[in-house]
Design a protein around this motif. Sequence first.
Motif, PDB file in Angstrom:
ATOM      1  N   TYR A  34       1.002  -1.211   0.106  1.00 33.53           N
ATOM      2  CA  TYR A  34       0.073   0.056  -0.139  1.00 33.53           C
ATOM      3  C   TYR A  34       0.857   1.329  -0.053  1.00 33.53           C
ATOM      4  O   TYR A  34       1.681   1.434   0.773  1.00 33.53           O
ATOM      5  N   ILE A  35       0.693   2.035  -1.055  1.00 35.58           N
ATOM      6  CA  ILE A  35       1.726   3.152  -1.250  1.00 35.58           C
ATOM      7  C   ILE A  35       0.677   4.257  -1.403  1.00 35.58           C
ATOM      8  O   ILE A  35       0.199   4.524  -2.155  1.00 35.58           O
ATOM      9  N   GLU A  36       1.355   5.360  -0.396  1.00 32.31           N
ATOM     10  CA  GLU A  36       0.577   6.714  -0.415  1.00 32.31           C
ATOM     11  C   GLU A  36       1.392   7.752  -1.180  1.00 32.31           C
ATOM     12  O   GLU A  36       2.658   7.557  -1.018  1.00 32.31           O
ATOM     13  N   LEU A  37       0.820   8.559  -1.844  1.00 35.49           N
ATOM     14  CA  LEU A  37       1.304   9.647  -2.733  1.00 35.49           C
ATOM     15  C   LEU A  37       0.917  10.850  -2.332  1.00 35.49           C
ATOM     16  O   LEU A  37      -0.311  11.454  -2.483  1.00 35.49           O
ATOM     17  N   GLY A 119      -8.007   8.496   8.824  1.00 34.96           N
ATOM     18  CA  GLY A 119      -8.921   7.894   9.724  1.00 34.96           C
ATOM     19  C   GLY A 119      -9.374   6.691   9.213  1.00 34.96           C
ATOM     20  O   GLY A 119      -9.809   5.642   9.853  1.00 34.96           O
ATOM     21  N   LEU A 120      -9.452   6.268   7.885  1.00 34.74           N
ATOM     22  CA  LEU A 120      -9.959   5.295   7.151  1.00 34.74           C
ATOM     23  C   LEU A 120      -9.171   4.299   6.550  1.00 34.74           C
ATOM     24  O   LEU A 120      -9.150   3.197   6.304  1.00 34.74           O
ATOM     25  N   LEU A 121      -7.897   4.845   6.297  1.00 33.34           N
ATOM     26  CA  LEU A 121      -6.899   4.143   5.677  1.00 33.34           C
ATOM     27  C   LEU A 121      -5.927   3.460   6.240  1.00 33.34           C
ATOM     28  O   LEU A 121      -5.782   3.927   7.584  1.00 33.34           O
ATOM     29  N   PRO A 122      -5.277   2.128   6.118  1.00 33.87           N
ATOM     30  CA  PRO A 122      -4.312   1.633   7.117  1.00 33.87           C
ATOM     31  C   PRO A 122      -2.962   2.323   6.946  1.00 33.87           C
ATOM     32  O   PRO A 122      -2.754   3.325   6.017  1.00 33.87           O
ATOM     33  N   VAL A 123      -2.094   1.940   7.863  1.00 35.33           N
ATOM     34  CA  VAL A 123      -0.674   2.425   7.709  1.00 35.33           C
ATOM     35  C   VAL A 123      -0.117   2.162   6.111  1.00 35.33           C
ATOM     36  O   VAL A 123      -0.393   0.981   5.982  1.00 35.33           O
ATOM     37  N   PRO A 124       0.483   3.055   5.604  1.00 34.66           N
ATOM     38  CA  PRO A 124       1.069   2.555   4.283  1.00 34.66           C
ATOM     39  C   PRO A 124       2.365   1.908   4.466  1.00 34.66           C
ATOM     40  O   PRO A 124       3.074   2.128   5.478  1.00 34.66           O
ATOM     41  N   ASP A 125       2.727   1.485   3.611  1.00 35.04           N
ATOM     42  CA  ASP A 125       3.974   0.413   3.395  1.00 35.04           C
ATOM     43  C   ASP A 125       5.134   1.658   3.074  1.00 35.04           C
ATOM     44  O   ASP A 125       6.283   1.420   3.662  1.00 35.04           O
ATOM     45  N   LEU A 126       4.717   2.321   2.342  1.00 38.01           N
ATOM     46  CA  LEU A 126       5.390   3.458   1.603  1.00 38.01           C
ATOM     47  C   LEU A 126       4.756   4.613   1.445  1.00 38.01           C
ATOM     48  O   LEU A 126       3.651   4.655   1.046  1.00 38.01           O
ATOM     49  N   ARG A 127       5.501   5.665   2.073  1.00 40.46           N
ATOM     50  CA  ARG A 127       4.765   6.896   1.607  1.00 40.46           C
ATOM     51  C   ARG A 127       5.708   7.688   0.904  1.00 40.46           C
ATOM     52  O   ARG A 127       7.003   7.900   1.123  1.00 40.46           O
TER      53      ARG A 127
END
Length: 154
Positions: A34-37, A119-127
């Motif tokens: 799971y990657i957040e941008l 508050g809805l998303l899990p902790v990202p693996d990579l940010r």
Amino acid sequence: MPILETRTQHWPDEGACAAAARELAARPAVAQAYIELHGTLGAGKTTFVRHLLQALGVTGRVKSPTYAVMEAYEPAGRKVWHFDFYRFNDPQEWEDAGFRDVFASAGLKLAEWPEQAAGLLPVPDLRMELVPLSGDERRVTYSACTPLGLELLP
């Protein structure tokens, strides 16, 4: 959010963005990440996602899911979801759209504007934080937030 390690890259142009996407696509751990941008409008989030999806084997047009919120892909039998939460403002939509189930399932999840779904998303693996500099130049900070994220660092 815990940060296990951080690295920074300088992308002088879109070619460097594409190269970084190819490098990430080559890492086996990306298949379940799971990657957040993060970044301002025009920072290059969608451009990076487009290059990453193409490196993973997506053919055809890769569009931003700004209005649809989510686009799903299945390159080479892999599951990939691209989210754009820019216009997201109703937590009930999270439940109604089945996003909880998507995030609980196997596959790569990419999220632009994740702060809109805080508050809805899990902790990202990579940010990833993309910062525009001059012209096409970008400074990109990668933060690994999980052991899987450490495997994704450049």
